[in-house]
Structures are given as structure tokens and as C-alpha cells.
Design an enzyme around this catalytic site. Structure first.
Site, PDB file in Angstrom:
ATOM      1  N   GLY A 621      41.931  58.063  14.719  1.00  0.00           N
ATOM      2  CA  GLY A 621      40.664  58.773  14.787  1.00  0.00           C
ATOM      3  C   GLY A 621      39.615  57.970  14.052  1.00  0.00           C
ATOM      4  O   GLY A 621      39.850  56.799  13.714  1.00  0.00           O
ATOM      5  N   GLY A 622      38.507  58.594  13.811  1.00  0.00           N
ATOM      6  CA  GLY A 622      37.406  57.913  13.159  1.00  0.00           C
ATOM      7  C   GLY A 622      37.783  57.371  11.789  1.00  0.00           C
ATOM      8  O   GLY A 622      37.270  56.345  11.344  1.00  0.00           O
ATOM      9  N   TYR A 623      38.692  58.062  11.144  1.00  0.00           N
ATOM     10  CA  TYR A 623      39.068  57.702   9.775  1.00  0.00           C
ATOM     11  C   TYR A 623      39.966  56.474   9.724  1.00  0.00           C
ATOM     12  O   TYR A 623      40.032  55.785   8.726  1.00  0.00           O
ATOM     13  CB  TYR A 623      39.828  58.874   9.147  1.00  0.00           C
ATOM     14  CG  TYR A 623      40.980  59.332  10.003  1.00  0.00           C
ATOM     15  CD1 TYR A 623      42.220  58.700   9.890  1.00  0.00           C
ATOM     16  CD2 TYR A 623      40.826  60.350  10.945  1.00  0.00           C
ATOM     17  CE1 TYR A 623      43.273  59.078  10.711  1.00  0.00           C
ATOM     18  CE2 TYR A 623      41.866  60.729  11.753  1.00  0.00           C
ATOM     19  CZ  TYR A 623      43.094  60.091  11.644  1.00  0.00           C
ATOM     20  OH  TYR A 623      44.121  60.455  12.464  1.00  0.00           O
ATOM     21  N   GLY A 624      40.738  56.230  10.832  1.00  0.00           N
ATOM     22  CA  GLY A 624      41.722  55.150  10.822  1.00  0.00           C
ATOM     23  C   GLY A 624      42.929  55.565  11.629  1.00  0.00           C
ATOM     24  O   GLY A 624      42.789  56.262  12.631  1.00  0.00           O
ATOM     25  N   ASP A 736      37.462  72.042   6.761  1.00  0.00           N
ATOM     26  CA  ASP A 736      37.628  71.468   8.094  1.00  0.00           C
ATOM     27  C   ASP A 736      38.823  72.090   8.803  1.00  0.00           C
ATOM     28  O   ASP A 736      39.675  71.397   9.349  1.00  0.00           O
ATOM     29  CB  ASP A 736      37.777  69.943   7.982  1.00  0.00           C
ATOM     30  CG  ASP A 736      37.385  69.243   9.282  1.00  0.00           C
ATOM     31  OD1 ASP A 736      36.806  69.915  10.173  1.00  0.00           O
ATOM     32  OD2 ASP A 736      37.671  68.050   9.428  1.00  0.00           O
TER      33      ASP A 736
END
Ligand SMILES: *[C@@H]1O[C@H](CO)[C@@H](O)[C@H](O)[C@H]1NC(C)=O
Ligand SMILES: *[C@@H]1O[C@H](CO)[C@@H](O)[C@H](O)[C@H]1NC(C)=O
Ligand SMILES: *[C@@H]1O[C@H](CO)[C@@H](O)[C@H](O)[C@H]1NC(C)=O
Ligand SMILES: *[C@@H]1O[C@H](CO)[C@@H](O)[C@H](O)[C@H]1NC(C)=O
Ligand SMILES: *[C@@H]1O[C@H](CO)[C@@H](O)[C@H](O)[C@H]1NC(C)=O
Ligand SMILES: *[C@@H]1O[C@H](CO)[C@@H](O)[C@H](O)[C@H]1NC(C)=O
Ligand SMILES: *[C@@H]1O[C@H](CO)[C@@H](O)[C@H](O)[C@H]1NC(C)=O
Length: 919
Positions: A621-624, A736
Site C-alpha cells: 500500500g502507500g505505506y510500503g 482508522d
């Protein structure tokens, strides 16, 4: 020579170690001294570092002991003189330890920082030392229900900050001290809101100087003493007064004429004195709800004109007050009236109850009067007592109102929609039918605004406010139950309500839990809701503590009995030396044990993941990226490796690890370790085999979730979240919550994951934090979005959206339509399935009876209410889902596999239901 240099070295060690020690030695020695005087101290009171190693019941700030809270744990012994070395102590609460005896030492006056001195329901005796007047910062002084004797020390008048003075239920005698220019007195307590001095042997008059118009007093309780003389008119100046009890004394003379200036008075007890003169004029005391002026020798008088004017009145008790004439029918129309006791008077004529009487009226007691006729009895359902009136004629009249009847009110908390379960040994079933060892005790109410003790509404209010208080103080309480054990008849007795407090998520409380609950009740942190007046609590000894972890360092325990202070130096040296040794051992492991989780080197993680190979990748995902790996022990792990661009600062990374390493719950993904090396930020989690809830709902993981499984997933996620809100310390807001962040393990237990955005709430920030808005669109709380004020209720909103997602398997925002609004607009409670067919995910099992679906939708709708304050707390959500499951006939706590014979793992390929429309 060698020996001398060794000694020198030792001294140097001592000096340096003393600086590094986590508990000031002076405090350690003081605690040792207390420990030597007491039996049944907490089992983890071993080892030389009470602050660093967290001795139970001991609170510290900057290496100094600032609180001792040990209620209801069965301590026996006495207070030793040496404990006054705890010079930073702010709170001392030893309540409900019946085995604590002997006097309070005079040296208590040295505890100059003390704010709360709370010794309720012990067996302390002897005089209250006058040195107590040196505790200038004291706010709460509660010494009630002991055996203190002697006079009230005048020096208490020095405690100019004091808010609460409670000496109720002792054997104090002599006069109420007032100042005279040389000695002090209680009249100097210009901040006090509570004088609770009832049930003693106080004598002398109530001094007029005791009261003045500057005083913010709301409770004056002097009942059950031997006070004489007249009621001072200065009492009429205390405008804030809400509760006045001066009953059960030997007061004489008239009630001062300015009494009806006490317009805030709610409860007034003047009974059982020798008051004379005219009946008091209560006109314009519009809040008055409970009045008892029985058993006085007032002038014979007609029924006073204020009878029908007191609009708040629930209870009027005027037994033996030489009243004469006819009772005005308007009295019974007062809207809240419950009880009228006018027995032993000379009331005559006809009793007219009337058809418009208060619908709460339960008792009219007019025994021993001269009433000759009765009208309007038909419309009245309550108890009527007219024996020994002419209307009952000669003995033997069998009209129900002419025979003495005893009605006893009783109450006990009902089970909540659950099957009672048999509990073994001395466990007790909670209102939610869970067996546990409750903490028990009695609430004693010193005054009430109601008298209809049989009306459950009042106890329900009390239960709710107790639970609210426990929750808002983050105490691990599951539920409470109340019982009215010994209903009172005479109003001069205190109402005793038995209380049982059940532990949350466990069978018993630990010692910290008991002390905190005890403190909430002893320190009056709990304020009873309006119909209840002032109270005190007497807790029972709690016997069944969960085993607390014994200190791992018991090998170097030193057990020293210190009587006087002569041994002090020796102990200082010994203590310091032990501390030093301990420190050195700890320093060696500090690098790895600073956090409670493991530290991994990058090399190790490379090995476990096959050099972060693509084959090991299980998510991105965006985080890694997230990789699967396995430890040498065989344990499977999930490794989250952050992309360089999305990395947080080192400090934030550390905060997240600290946060995660503190939370342990079966519905939270647990952190196994971390790696912070060569610019990498890697978190190592337990591996959760069945992927995310989103993958299941979307069909990607090919696990079919029927209605029961969805309920179970909702319950698991709710429990994880409730734990973060209520039991993590400090509380954590997830921020979240969404289906991607709920993972399912091999038995489909839900585990909340991804605490990247989570926010701890520090005490000093109050109940919310102002933050930059983060979260995921569709799940985000609109109130938080607009105000930037983050509270637990923001997670509740997201959880509500998640519940709708569980029902529909739709994304919260799909084709520009917002699921919350769609459901709100379509739902119709009168129709089958709330008219939501078109939204429901067919995989839920549409052909089957979806038991509890309506309640589930209702709950989701409460979670997504626009004002956060209207949303339930997560603990309530948990309860409600448990109830829904129980109604649907499943035990929420049973293991999934055992109750779900129909469970078919479909991930192996062929779906048993090929036509199944996965989205
Ligand atoms: C009653 O209280 C008011 C202030 O609330 C005060 O001005 C007045 O003097 C008082 N009356 C008597 C008789 O004390
Ligand atoms: C009682 O007090 C009210 C107002 O405070 C006054 O109007 C009334 O005259 C008083 N009644 C008697 C009997 O003194
Ligand atoms: C009525 O009250 C007076 C004054 O307190 C008391 O002495 C007397 O015993 C009471 N009488 C009865 C019958 O209760
Ligand atoms: C009044 O006095 C009598 C006799 O002492 C007692 O039994 C009764 O309970 C008293 N009534 C009240 C309301 O205190
Ligand atoms: C019980 O008390 C509540 C609150 O005062 C009241 O609204 C209700 O009518 C009472 N119920 C009965 C049966 O009197
Ligand atoms: C009296 O009791 C009956 C039955 O218990 C009830 O139906 C009726 O409404 C009651 N009436 C009043 C005035 O409370
Ligand atoms: C006591 O229980 C509470 C909550 O149940 C927990 O947070 C705390 O860590 C426990 N304390 C000890 C010393 O075990």
C-alpha cells in the site's frame, strides 16, 4: 589500605546510584516501615524499588511516592510513625480495612503535601490528633465510620482549602469548635462545602458563629448527636444549603424565622428534637422535596397554608407535631408527591384524596388522628392507614385501611436478557450472566429526595450513573448490581443499598482495580445522581485477587523491620547498594528490554523473509509492503516495511512501538518486534492467517461470512476497540477503523490492526485531542472532520460504518453514494428486514432468518449519529452485540469452530456455492 579504597569506591557508587535510583531511599524506608507494621500487604511489595517496580497501591512522581491507595484489601495493623517520611505524599486512602487499628500518629502533621486523607470504615481509635491542622493543603478529610473519640480538634479550622469534612459515625464528643481569636474553629473553613458530623456524641449548642453568609456549604449533617440549645438564625444565611440534617438531637426553641430564605434547600430533617414555637414557615422553599419535622413540641396549629404550595415535594413527614384541622385536598395534587405521614396529630373532619392526586402517591399514613369520614378512596391505589381514627370505629373494623399493614419495598438488579448460569464455589452471576467474584459493599445514603423506595426507576438511575462513573475513570468494571437489603421505615436511618461490582473481562479484580474503585467511592469522586443525596460507602474486604506478578528479583529481596529511625542509615546503605547492583544488571539488558517487544536486526529479518522476496509479499500500500516470514521457532510473522517516502520520524516510530507494546488483547494484532536500522522502519507483527475483513467481504479471500460469523467479527472488533478506549493506559483512539484494518485469524476471530494513525490521550489533554484530520474517507467522523477534536466517539462512528459494511459488503462510498445516508433513507422499521433487502449482501444468508438484524441496524445507526455525544461508548456497543448474539441463540464467548459446524473453508478452490455472486 585495600579495604579503605574499596570502602571509598562503595561510597562513590552509593552517591552515583542514589542519583540514578527510581525510588527515593527515604520513601523506600518509610514504606518498609509500613510494611513491617501491616499484614496482608500486596504480594508484589518485594524488592527495593517501589516506584520503578510498581508496588501495587503505590503511586510515584519523579521517584517520590505521591499516593498510597489500598482500600478493601484486608490490611491489619496500625499506622507507624515512620510513614511520615513520605514527604511528597498527596493521597493516603486506606479505607475499608477493618483490621487497621490504633491511633493516627501525631507526626501525621509532617505530611505537608497531603491533599486527600481518607480513612473510611477502618477501626482507628483515640483522639484525632490536633497536628492534623498542619496539613494546610488538605482538600478531603474523611475519617468517617471509625472509633475516634475525644473532641473535634479546633486546629481543623486551619485547613483553609478544605472542601470536604466527614467525621460521621464515630464516638466524638464535646462541642463543635469555633474560633475565638486564640484558638481556631470550623467557622474558619470558608471553602468547605460539606460538614458531615452526624452519628457522634457531640454536645453543646450549634454555635451561631459556625455559619456565615460567605460559606459555600451545601450539606450540613449534624444528625444523631446530643446538641442542645436553639437553631442559630445564622444557618438561614447559608444560601447554598441543599441538605440540612439536625434531627435526633435535643434542640429546643423556635425554628428561626429566616429559614424560608434557604431557597436551595432540597432535604430538611428537623425531627426528634424539642423544638417549640410555631410550625416553621416553608413558603417559597420551592426546591424542597423531603421534609421531616416529626416529634417536636410545636405550638398546636392548624394545617399551615404552605402545605399545597411546595411544588417539588415528594415526602412530607410530620408525625406528632400537634397539627389540627382538615387536610386540604390540594396537598395530594402536588405533582411529585409520594408519601404523606401525618400520624399522631389532631387532624379531623373528612379526608378527601380527590381524583387529581399525584400519580406517584404511594402512602398516606394518618393513624392516631380524629378523622371521621373518607372521600375519593376509589381513585387512589396506594396504601392508606387510618387505624385509631373515629372512621375505623371500634377495634375489629376490617376495612383494609383500618388494619396495620406492613409493606416492605425491595429491589434487586435484574438479569439482562440472559440465561442464568450456575456458578461454581463462591462466584456470583453478574447481570450479564457471567460468573465472577464481585467487589461488594454498602452505599449509605444520608438523605434522599424521594421516599417511594419500591420504584425501580431510582435504582436504575443509580446503576447507570455508577457505570458511567466507572467507565469515565477507566476502571475495569463490567456491570454493577444493587439490592435494597433492609428497607427502612423511620426516616432518621440511612438507606442502605448493597452494591456488587463485577470485573470486566476477568473473573476477579486485581489489587489496583480494587483500590481504584475503592478510591472512587471513598473520595466521593462518584457523585450520586439527583434523587439521591449525600452518601458514604463501606466496602467489604476483597478476597479473590488475580495473582499479581511477583517481582522477578525476589532473590535480592531485603526484608527489614524498622521500628525507629536509628537503623535508617544502615538501611539507606543497604538499599542503595542493592539498587546499584540491580541497575547494573538492568543496564546490560536495557537495549533490548527498553520496549516490551523484541528487537530484530535487519540481517535477521532478511533471513526470515527470504531477503524480502516477492514470493513472501502478502500486501502492499502507500505505506510500503508487508511480507510473510517465520521465526526460527516456527512462529509465523507479518513484517511491515515502510517505504522511505512514507516514513515517520524516529520519534513517532518509537512512540508507535511503545504504544503497541503496551496493548495486549486477543482482538488486537500484537506486535512481536521491530527493526530500526540503516534507515529502515520495520514492524514485526503476529501473522493473521485469513487476511482482512475487506478481502472476505469482497470475496477475494473466498471465505464466506454468514450472519453469525459477521456478528462474531463485529463483536471481536468492538471488543478490541473497547479495550483501546477503556483499558489501555493512556487510552488510545485508533483513528482508522475500516474493513482493511480488521484481520481474521484461522478461527475467524477479528483482530484490529494498523495503529499507524492511533493517538494516545494524555491525562492533561482532557477527553479529546486537537489534531490534524487523518483517517479514511467514508469512515471518517463528520464532527471530527469539522472541529478537529478527536475523541473515542470518532472511532465509534467509523465502527458504525463498518457495521453497515458488514451488512452490505459495499464500500462506504460507492458510485458517489454514501452508505450511511442510503441506509438512513431506505430503512423502515415496520417492514421486513427494515426494508433493506436491496442493500444486504446475499452472502449473509438471505434465505435464513437473520435474527437480531433489526437491532444490529439500530445500533449501527446510533454509532453514526452526527453529534458524538449521542453515540454509544464502545463498551456499550460490545454489550449490545453480545445481547444480539444471545437473542439469536449463540454464546458470544464460545469458540468459533465449536459452534459453527457448518463452517466450510472455501479457499481451497471450489466454492460449494458456485453461483455465489462475489463482488
Ligand atoms: C434572604 O436572602 C437574601 C439574599 O439572597 C438577603 O438579601 C436577605 O437579607 C435574606 N433575608 C433574611 C431575613 O435573612
Ligand atoms: C410565610 O412566609 C411568606 C413569605 O416568605 C409570607 O408571605 C407569609 O406571610 C409567611 N406566613 C406566616 C404565617 O408567617
Ligand atoms: C412526641 O414528640 C415529643 C417531642 O419529641 C416526644 O417527647 C414524645 O415522646 C412524642 N410522642 C409520641 C407519642 O411519639
Ligand atoms: C417519633 O417518635 C416515636 C417514638 O419515639 C418513634 O417511634 C418514631 O419513629 C418517631 N418518628 C419519626 C418520624 O422519627
Ligand atoms: C417512578 O419514579 C419516576 C421518577 O420519579 C416516575 O416518573 C414514575 O412515575 C414512578 N413510577 C411509579 C410507578 O410511581
Ligand atoms: C390502580 O391499579 C390498577 C391495577 O393495578 C391500574 O390498572 C390502575 O391504572 C391504577 N389506578 C391508578 C389511579 O393508579
Ligand atoms: C490490573 O488490571 C488492570 C485492568 O484490568 C490492568 O490494566 C493492570 O495492568 C493490572 N495491574 C497489575 C499490576 O496486574
Amino acid at each position: 589500605m585495600v579495604q579503605r579504597s574499596q570502602l571509598f569506591l562503595l561510597l562513590v557508587f552509593i552517591i552515583f546510584s542514589a542519583i540514578a535510583a527510581e525510588t527515593e531511599n527515604q520513601d523506600y524506608v518509610a514504606l518498609l516501615s509500613l510494611k513491617s507494621m501491616w499484614q496482608n500487604t500486596p504480594p508484589n511489595w518485594v524488592g527495593p524499588d517501589p516506584c520503578g517496580k510498581g508496588w501495587e497501591g503505590i503511586g510515584c512522581t519523579n521517584s517520590r511516592v505521591t499516593s498510597i491507595m489500598l482500600s478493601s484489601i484486608g490490611l491489619t495493623g496500625s499506622l507507624s510513625g515512620d510513614f511520615v517520611m513520605l514527604s511528597e505524599l498527596k493521597t493516603l486512602d486506606l479505607s475499608y480495612n477493618k483490621g487497621l487499628t490504633g491511633p493516627i500518629p501525631r507526626s501525621i502533621g509532617n505530611l505537608k503535601k497531603l491533599l486527600n486523607l481518607i480513612l473510611v470504615g477502618c477501626s482507628f481509635s483515640g483522639p484525632i490528633p490536633d497536628t492534623i491542622g498542619s496539613l494546610r493543603q488538605l482538600l478531603y478529610l474523611s475519617l468517617n465510620s471509625n472509633q475516634f473519640s475525644g473532641q473535634i480538634p479546633p486546629s481543623i479550622g486551619n485547613l483553609s482549602s478544605l472542601l470536604w469534612l466527614d467525621l460521621t459515625d464515630n464516638q466524638l464528643n464535646g462541642p463543635i469548635p469555633i474560633s475565638d481569636g486564640i484558638t481556631c474553629g470550623l467557622d474558619m473553613l470558608l471553602n468547605a462545602r460539606h460538614f458531615h458530623l452526624g452519628q457522634n456524641n457531640l454536645s453543646g449548642t450549634i454555635p451561631p458563629q459556625l455559619f456565615n453568609s460567605e460559606m459555600p456549604l451545601i450539606h450540613v449533617l449534624l444528625d444523631g448527636n446530643q446538641l442542645t440549645g436553639s437553631i442559630p438564625s445564622t444557618l438561614g444565611l447559608v444560601q447554598a444549603l441543599e441538605v440540612l440534617r439536625i434531627d435526633g438531637n435535643a434542640l429546643s426553641g423556635p425554628v428561626p424565622s429566616n429559614f424560608n430564605n434557604l431557597t436551595n434547600l432540597i432535604q430538611m430533617f428537623l425531627s426528634n428534637n424539642k423544638l417549640t414555637g410555631p410550625l416553621p414557615n416553608l413558603t417559597s422553599m420551592n426546591l424542597l422535596s423531603y421534609v421531616d419535622i416529626s416529634n417536636n413540641t410545636f405550638d398546636g396549629s392548624d394545617v399551615p397554608p404552605w402545605f399545597p404550595t411546595l411544588q417539588s415535594l415528594t415526602t412530607l413527614i410530620m408525625e406528632n407535631t400537634t397539627l389540627q384541622g382538615q387536610i386540604p385536598v390540594a396537598l395530594f395534587s402536588l405533582p411529585h408527591l409520594q408519601t404523606v405521614v401525618l400520624k399522631k396529630n389532631q387532624l379531623n373532619g373528612s379526608l378527601v384524596i380527590g381524583t387529581t392526586h399525584s400519580n406517584q402517591l404511594k402512602l398516606i399514613d394518618l393513624q392516631l388522628n380524629s378523622i371521621s369520614d373518607l372521600e375519593g378512596k376509589e381513585a387512589y391505589n396506594g396504601t392508606l392507614k387510618l387505624e385509631d381514627n373515629p372512621i375505623c370505629g371500634v377495634k375489629g373494623n376490617l376495612n383494609s385501611y383500618c388494619t396495620v399493614s406492613l409493606s416492605n419495598a425491595s429491589y434487586s438488579t435484574q438479569k439482562v436478557d440472559c440465561e442464568p448460569v450456575p456458578c461454581n464455589s463462591d462466584q456470583i452471576s453478574s447481570p450479564y450472566c457471567r460468573c465472577a467474584y464481585p467487589y461488594t459493599g454498602s452505599l449509605f445514603f444520608e438523605a434522599l429526595s424521594f421516599s417511594d423506595l419500591g420504584n425501580n426507576t431510582y435504582y436504575n438511575i443509580l446503576e447507570e450513573s455508577l457505570m458511567y462513573s466507572f467507565h469515565s475513570h477507566q476502571l475495569p468494571v463490567d456491570s454493577v448490581s444493587l439490592a435494597l437489603s433492609n428497607p427502612i421505615t423511620a426516616s432518621s436511618e440511612y438507606l442502605e443499598v448493597k452494591l456488587k461490582v463485577f470485573p470486566y473481562g476477568q473473573v476477579c479484580f486485581n489489587l489496583t482495580g480494587i483500590s481504584n474503585i475503592g478510591f472512587m467511592l471513598s473520595n466521593q469522586t462518584f457523585k450520586p445522581p439527583p434523587p439521591f443525596g449525600p452518601f458514604y460507602f463501606i466496602g467489604d474486604k476483597y478476597e479473590k485477587f488475580t495473582e499479581s506478578k511477583k517481582s522477578s528479583r525476589s532473590s535480592i529481596v531485603i526484608e527489614v523491620v524498622v521500628g525507629g529511625s536509628i537503623l535508617l542509615l544502615v538501611i539507606l546503605l543497604a538499599g542503595v547498594y542493592v539498587l546499584h547492583t540491580k541497575k547494573r544488571a538492568e543496564r546490560a539488558i536495557e537495549h533490548t528490554s527498553h520496549f516490551c517487544v523484541g528487537w530484530f536486526s535487519l540481517k535477521e529479518l532478511e533471513k526470515y523473509t527470504n531477503h524480502f522476496s516477492v514470493a513472501n509479499e502478502i500486501g502492499s500500500g502507500g505505506y510500503g509492503k508487508v511480507y510473510q516470514g517465520s521465526l526460527p521457532t516456527g512462529q509465523l510473522i507479518a513484517i511491515k516495511r515502510s517505504k522511505k517516502e512514507s516514513m515517520q520520524g524516529g520519534l513517532e516510530f518509537k512512540t508507535e512501538i511503545e504504544l503497541l507494546s503496551r496493548v495486549h488483547h486477543k482482538n488486537l494484532v500484537s506486535l512481536v518486534g521491530f527493526c530500526f536500522e540503516k534507515g529502515e522502519q520495520i514492524l514485526v507483527y503476529e501473522y493473521v492467517s485469513n487476511g482482512s475483513l475487506k478481502d472476505s467481504l469482497s470475496g477475494k479471500s473466498r471465505i464466506r461470512l454468514d450472519w453469525m460469523r459477521r456478528l462474531r467479527v463485529a463483536l471481536g472488533a468492538a471488543r478490541g476497540l473497547a479495550y483501546l478506549h477503556e483499558f489501555a493506559n493512556p487510552p488510545i483512539i485508533h483513528r482508522d477503523i475500516k474493513s482493511n484494518n480488521i484481520l481474521l485469524d484461522e478461527s475467524l476471530n477479528a483482530k484490529v490492526s494498523d495503529f499507524g494513525l492511533s493517538k494516545p490521550i494524555d491525562d492533561n489533554e482532557g477527553s479529546h485531542v486537537i489534531t490534524q484530520v487523518k483517517g479514511t474517507m467514508g469512515y471518517m467522523d463528520p464532527e471530527y472532520y469539522m472541529t478537529h477534536k478527536l475523541t473515542e466517539k470518532s472511532d465509534v462512528y467509523s465502527f458504525g460504518v463498518l457495521m453497515l459494511e458488514l451488512l452490505t459488503a459495499r464500500k462506504p462510498i460507492e458510485h458517489g453514494k454514501y452508505i450511511v445516508r442510503e441506509v438512513q433513507e431506505t430503512m423502515d422499521k415496520t417492514k421486513h428486514l427494515y426494508n433493506l433487502h436491496e442493500f444486504l449482501d446475499p452472502a449473509i444468508g438471505l434465505g435464513t432468518t437473520l435474527k437480531g438484524l433489526g437491532k444490529f441496524v439500530d445500533l449501527a445507526m446510533r454509532c453514526v449519529k452526527e453529534p458524538g455525544s449521542d453515540r454509544p461508548m464502545m463498551v456499550e456497543v460490545v454489550k449490545e452485540i453480545e445481547n444480539i448474539m444471545e437473542l439469536a441463540g449463540v454464546n458470544p464467548d464460545a469458540n468459533f469452530t465449536s459452534t459453527s459446524a457448518s463452517y466450510e473453508e472455501t479457499s481451497k478452490g471450489n466454492s460449494p456455492n458456485p453461483g455465489y455472486p462475489y463482488r
